[in-house]
Design a protein around this motif. Sequence first.
Motif, PDB file in Angstrom:
ATOM      1  N   LEU A 108      -0.017  -6.244   9.794  1.00  0.00           N
ATOM      2  CA  LEU A 108       0.259  -4.991   9.090  1.00  0.00           C
ATOM      3  C   LEU A 108       1.647  -4.474   9.446  1.00  0.00           C
ATOM      4  N   CYS A 130      -7.575   5.645   3.633  1.00  0.00           N
ATOM      5  CA  CYS A 130      -8.518   4.540   3.414  1.00  0.00           C
ATOM      6  C   CYS A 130      -9.649   4.675   4.402  1.00  0.00           C
ATOM      7  N   LEU A 138       0.833  -1.209   0.000  1.00  0.00           N
ATOM      8  CA  LEU A 138       0.000   0.000   0.000  1.00  0.00           C
ATOM      9  C   LEU A 138       0.862   1.252   0.000  1.00  0.00           C
ATOM     10  N   VAL A 146      -7.218   4.995   7.605  1.00  0.00           N
ATOM     11  CA  VAL A 146      -5.930   5.687   7.481  1.00  0.00           C
ATOM     12  C   VAL A 146      -6.200   7.131   7.070  1.00  0.00           C
ATOM     13  N   LEU A 195      -2.640   5.575  10.985  1.00  0.00           N
ATOM     14  CA  LEU A 195      -3.607   4.493  11.191  1.00  0.00           C
ATOM     15  C   LEU A 195      -4.403   4.780  12.465  1.00  0.00           C
ATOM     16  N   SER A 199       2.783   0.947   3.668  1.00  0.00           N
ATOM     17  CA  SER A 199       2.435  -0.167   4.548  1.00  0.00           C
ATOM     18  C   SER A 199       2.283  -1.425   3.702  1.00  0.00           C
ATOM     19  N   TYR A 238       0.223   5.463   0.268  1.00  0.00           N
ATOM     20  CA  TYR A 238      -0.685   6.591   0.485  1.00  0.00           C
ATOM     21  C   TYR A 238       0.083   7.871   0.211  1.00  0.00           C
ATOM     22  N   ARG A 267       2.949   7.646   2.905  1.00  0.00           N
ATOM     23  CA  ARG A 267       2.863   6.574   3.894  1.00  0.00           C
ATOM     24  C   ARG A 267       2.952   5.246   3.152  1.00  0.00           C
ATOM     25  N   ALA A 301       0.008  -4.996   4.066  1.00  0.00           N
ATOM     26  CA  ALA A 301      -0.962  -5.782   4.831  1.00  0.00           C
ATOM     27  C   ALA A 301      -0.919  -7.231   4.346  1.00  0.00           C
ATOM     28  N   PHE A 346      -3.223 -10.519   4.736  1.00  0.00           N
ATOM     29  CA  PHE A 346      -4.531 -11.010   5.193  1.00  0.00           C
ATOM     30  C   PHE A 346      -4.514 -12.531   5.191  1.00  0.00           C
ATOM     31  N   HIS A 370     -11.254   0.418  11.309  1.00  0.00           N
ATOM     32  CA  HIS A 370     -10.022   1.206  11.325  1.00  0.00           C
ATOM     33  C   HIS A 370      -9.940   1.959  10.009  1.00  0.00           C
ATOM     34  N   HIS A 428     -13.195   0.740   7.814  1.00  0.00           N
ATOM     35  CA  HIS A 428     -13.603  -0.606   7.375  1.00  0.00           C
ATOM     36  C   HIS A 428     -13.171  -1.605   8.428  1.00  0.00           C
ATOM     37  N   ASP A 435     -11.501  -5.558   8.586  1.00  0.00           N
ATOM     38  CA  ASP A 435     -10.875  -6.520   7.689  1.00  0.00           C
ATOM     39  C   ASP A 435     -11.789  -7.746   7.620  1.00  0.00           C
TER      40      ASP A 435
HETATM   41  C1  OGA Z   1      -6.050  -2.543   5.106  1.00  0.00           C
HETATM   42  C2  OGA Z   1      -5.631  -1.556   6.114  1.00  0.00           C
HETATM   43  C3  OGA Z   1      -3.965  -0.029   6.921  1.00  0.00           C
HETATM   44  C4  OGA Z   1      -2.686   0.583   6.475  1.00  0.00           C
HETATM   45  O1  OGA Z   1      -5.399  -2.604   4.046  1.00  0.00           O
HETATM   46  O2  OGA Z   1      -7.018  -3.264   5.367  1.00  0.00           O
HETATM   47  O3  OGA Z   1      -6.337  -1.369   7.071  1.00  0.00           O
HETATM   48  O4  OGA Z   1      -1.999   1.121   7.321  1.00  0.00           O
HETATM   49  N1  OGA Z   1      -4.469  -0.922   5.944  1.00  0.00           N
HETATM   50  O5  OGA Z   1      -2.371   0.540   5.286  1.00  0.00           O
END
Ligand code: OGA
Length: 307
Positions: free
Chosen positions: A197, A185, A165, A247, A205, A258, A167, A256, A260, A262, A245, A188, A190
């Motif tokens: 993460l 983001c 990810l 962002v 976050l 990150s 941002y 930013r 993730a 899952f 949660h 939402h 997960d």
């Molecule tokens: C996600 C999420 C948080 C982040 O991808 O579900 O919550 O810090 N990401 O990117």
Amino acid sequence: MSAAGLPIIDLSAGPPAAAAARIDAALRDTGFYAVTGHGVPQAVTDAAFDASHRFFALAEATKRRWHVDLSGKQRGFDPIGWQALDPARPPDLKESFYLGVEAFAPNAWPDEALVPGFQAAMRAYQAAMDGLAKRLMGVYELALGLPAGHFDAFMRQPLCTTRLLHYPPQPREGEGGAAPGQIGCGAHTDWGALTLLLQDEAGGLQVQRRDGRWIDVPPVPGAFVVNVGDLMQRWTNDRWLSNPHRVVNRLSGRDRWSIAYFFDLDGDATIVPLAPCTSAANPPRYGPITPAAHLAEMYRRTTVAAG
Ligand code: OGA
Ligand code: NI
């Protein structure tokens, strides 16, 4: 908003039962904790971030050669505007790259010449996350009073998604292109069992507590943020929370980054509330669901459009 932070669980310290008890408390409270002492080498996380930076530095038109819509599955690049994790808000101010389990569908690997080492770095990262997620599932058995190995039959060939990810710095509302209500983001939960993460130092976050307040989840160097997904909340009959949660990358003034991971169990597993989480006074609140069906429905709800 407060910066109270999350409980930090050091897996390398103390007996597993102690970690299990602290994890149980955290997951009943916010559904989130940070894990250290996990044994994932820093070289693995550094290499994954480095490869991610180099992929997203490519020209937009180049990145679109691996557009997620071309794969027909969750594989490859999704540009800003592709997803609204909170469907009531404008699309998220993020771009991402999806990697999945190749037994189910091939990955959309970018050309080695364009992003040297990308594939090797991501394979190493996925393997490390798979190991850590399964290790934590073992601690969860302990936390829930289940026999050791109970979860094995639900994670023989699990659905696992790695999502890189990015941002961009988020403009103030109304300034320079952010629509009202548009954030990195949207709020939402997960969707799966557990999320690992990895976040850089930018911050941004936030997790919502039961009382509705949002708290910051500040980065802890060397730690992964771990949280509960919808399937785990159902499985535990709401003992553990799949908490909203989001962002908001507005304060850092910088990009930013990150990653993730899952961990979403076997696609065809039947998830019904676990026996230790139900009783005559606390009957099962959910009927059966399969991870594959739940994930497909959630992708459908949050995908904005081909773009
Ligand atoms: C996600 C999420 C948080 C982040 O991808 O579900 O919550 O810090 N990401 O990117
Ligand atoms: Ni999330």
